[in-house]
Scaffold this motif. Structure first.
Motif, short mmCIF file in Angstrom:
data_model
loop_
_atom_site.label_atom_id
_atom_site.label_comp_id
_atom_site.label_asym_id
_atom_site.label_seq_id
_atom_site.Cartn_x
_atom_site.Cartn_y
_atom_site.Cartn_z
N CYS A 9 -51.62 59.79 -1.26
CA CYS A 9 -52.88 59.15 -0.88
C CYS A 9 -54.06 59.70 -1.68
CB CYS A 9 -53.14 59.33 0.62
SG CYS A 9 -52.01 58.40 1.66
N LEU A 10 -54.03 60.99 -1.94
CA LEU A 10 -55.09 61.61 -2.74
C LEU A 10 -55.07 61.07 -4.17
CD1 LEU A 10 -57.26 63.88 -2.77
CD2 LEU A 10 -55.48 65.40 -3.55
N LEU A 11 -53.90 60.96 -4.75
CA LEU A 11 -53.81 60.44 -6.11
C LEU A 11 -54.18 58.96 -6.18
CD1 LEU A 11 -50.57 62.21 -7.35
CD2 LEU A 11 -52.92 62.66 -8.06
N LEU A 12 -53.78 58.17 -5.19
CA LEU A 12 -54.15 56.75 -5.17
C LEU A 12 -55.65 56.56 -5.01
CD1 LEU A 12 -51.28 55.14 -3.09
CD2 LEU A 12 -51.77 54.83 -5.51
N ALA A 13 -56.28 57.36 -4.16
CA ALA A 13 -57.73 57.26 -3.98
C ALA A 13 -58.46 57.67 -5.26
CB ALA A 13 -58.17 58.13 -2.81
N ALA A 14 -57.99 58.71 -5.92
CA ALA A 14 -58.61 59.13 -7.17
C ALA A 14 -58.40 58.07 -8.26
CB ALA A 14 -58.04 60.47 -7.62
N PHE A 15 -57.24 57.43 -8.27
CA PHE A 15 -56.93 56.37 -9.23
C PHE A 15 -57.86 55.17 -9.03
CE2 PHE A 15 -54.28 52.67 -10.45
CZ PHE A 15 -54.11 52.98 -11.78
N MET A 16 -58.05 54.77 -7.77
CA MET A 16 -58.95 53.65 -7.49
C MET A 16 -60.39 53.99 -7.84
SD MET A 16 -57.54 51.75 -4.08
CE MET A 16 -57.61 53.16 -3.00
N LEU A 17 -60.79 55.22 -7.56
CA LEU A 17 -62.15 55.65 -7.90
C LEU A 17 -62.35 55.67 -9.41
CD1 LEU A 17 -64.76 56.67 -6.58
CD2 LEU A 17 -63.88 58.97 -6.83
N TYR A 18 -61.33 56.06 -10.15
CA TYR A 18 -61.40 56.10 -11.61
C TYR A 18 -61.64 54.71 -12.19
CZ TYR A 18 -59.80 56.69 -16.42
OH TYR A 18 -59.72 56.68 -17.79
N PHE A 19 -61.00 53.70 -11.63
CA PHE A 19 -61.17 52.35 -12.14
C PHE A 19 -62.43 51.67 -11.59
CE2 PHE A 19 -56.71 52.58 -13.40
CZ PHE A 19 -56.81 52.02 -14.65
N ALA A 20 -62.85 52.02 -10.40
CA ALA A 20 -63.99 51.33 -9.78
C ALA A 20 -65.33 51.91 -10.22
CB ALA A 20 -63.88 51.41 -8.26
N LEU A 21 -65.38 53.16 -10.56
CA LEU A 21 -66.65 53.81 -10.87
C LEU A 21 -67.40 53.17 -12.03
CD1 LEU A 21 -68.20 56.08 -9.57
CD2 LEU A 21 -67.19 57.65 -11.18
N PRO A 22 -66.77 52.81 -13.13
CA PRO A 22 -67.53 52.19 -14.22
C PRO A 22 -68.05 50.79 -13.88
CG PRO A 22 -65.44 53.02 -15.04
CD PRO A 22 -65.41 53.14 -13.56
N LYS A 23 -67.42 50.10 -12.93
CA LYS A 23 -67.82 48.74 -12.60
C LYS A 23 -68.96 48.69 -11.58
CE LYS A 23 -63.37 46.67 -13.45
NZ LYS A 23 -62.59 47.15 -14.28
N PHE A 24 -69.18 49.76 -10.85
CA PHE A 24 -70.23 49.78 -9.83
C PHE A 24 -71.58 50.08 -10.44
CE2 PHE A 24 -67.11 50.99 -6.30
CZ PHE A 24 -66.97 49.67 -5.93
N SER A 25 -72.57 49.37 -9.95
CA SER A 25 -73.95 49.64 -10.32
C SER A 25 -74.67 50.17 -9.08
CB SER A 25 -74.62 48.36 -10.82
OG SER A 25 -75.97 48.61 -11.11
N ILE A 26 -74.81 51.48 -9.02
CA ILE A 26 -75.37 52.11 -7.83
C ILE A 26 -76.85 51.77 -7.67
CG2 ILE A 26 -75.84 54.35 -6.75
CD1 ILE A 26 -73.40 55.41 -8.21
N PHE A 27 -77.53 51.58 -8.76
CA PHE A 27 -78.97 51.32 -8.72
C PHE A 27 -79.31 49.84 -8.64
CE2 PHE A 27 -78.38 55.36 -11.04
CZ PHE A 27 -78.98 56.18 -10.10
#
Length: 77
Positions: A9-27
């Motif tokens: 679960c830790l590796l899957l969550a880190a994997f999803m975060l790795y792919f989602a982070l560049p696509k998100f615009s926090i601002f």
């Protein structure tokens, strides 16, 4: 067995975060920014929960395969 699940679960969550982070615009304005921030907070909570469960899980008990325990004789006297 649970340690493997926590690690998966830790590796899957880190994997999803790795792919989602560049696509998100926090601002970003409006719902897009709120969704990005809430998703990142949820992902970090999932990672923190699995990491704490992995670190604080009780260790497996070792089996005593060697000599059987001998009973001590009690002397009442």
């Amino acid at each position: 067995m649970k340690r493997n699940r926590y690690m998966l679960c830790l590796l899957l969550a880190a994997f999803m975060l790795y792919f989602a982070l560049p696509k998100f615009s926090i601002f970003a304005q409006g719902l897009e920014g709120i969704f990005a921030i809430s998703w990142l907070i949820l992902a970090l909570l999932v990672i923190a929960g699995n990491l704490s469960a992995l670190l604080y899980a009780p260790k497996g008990q070792k089996l005593n395969v060697g000599k059987p325990k001998q009973k001590r004789a009690r002397y009442l006297g």
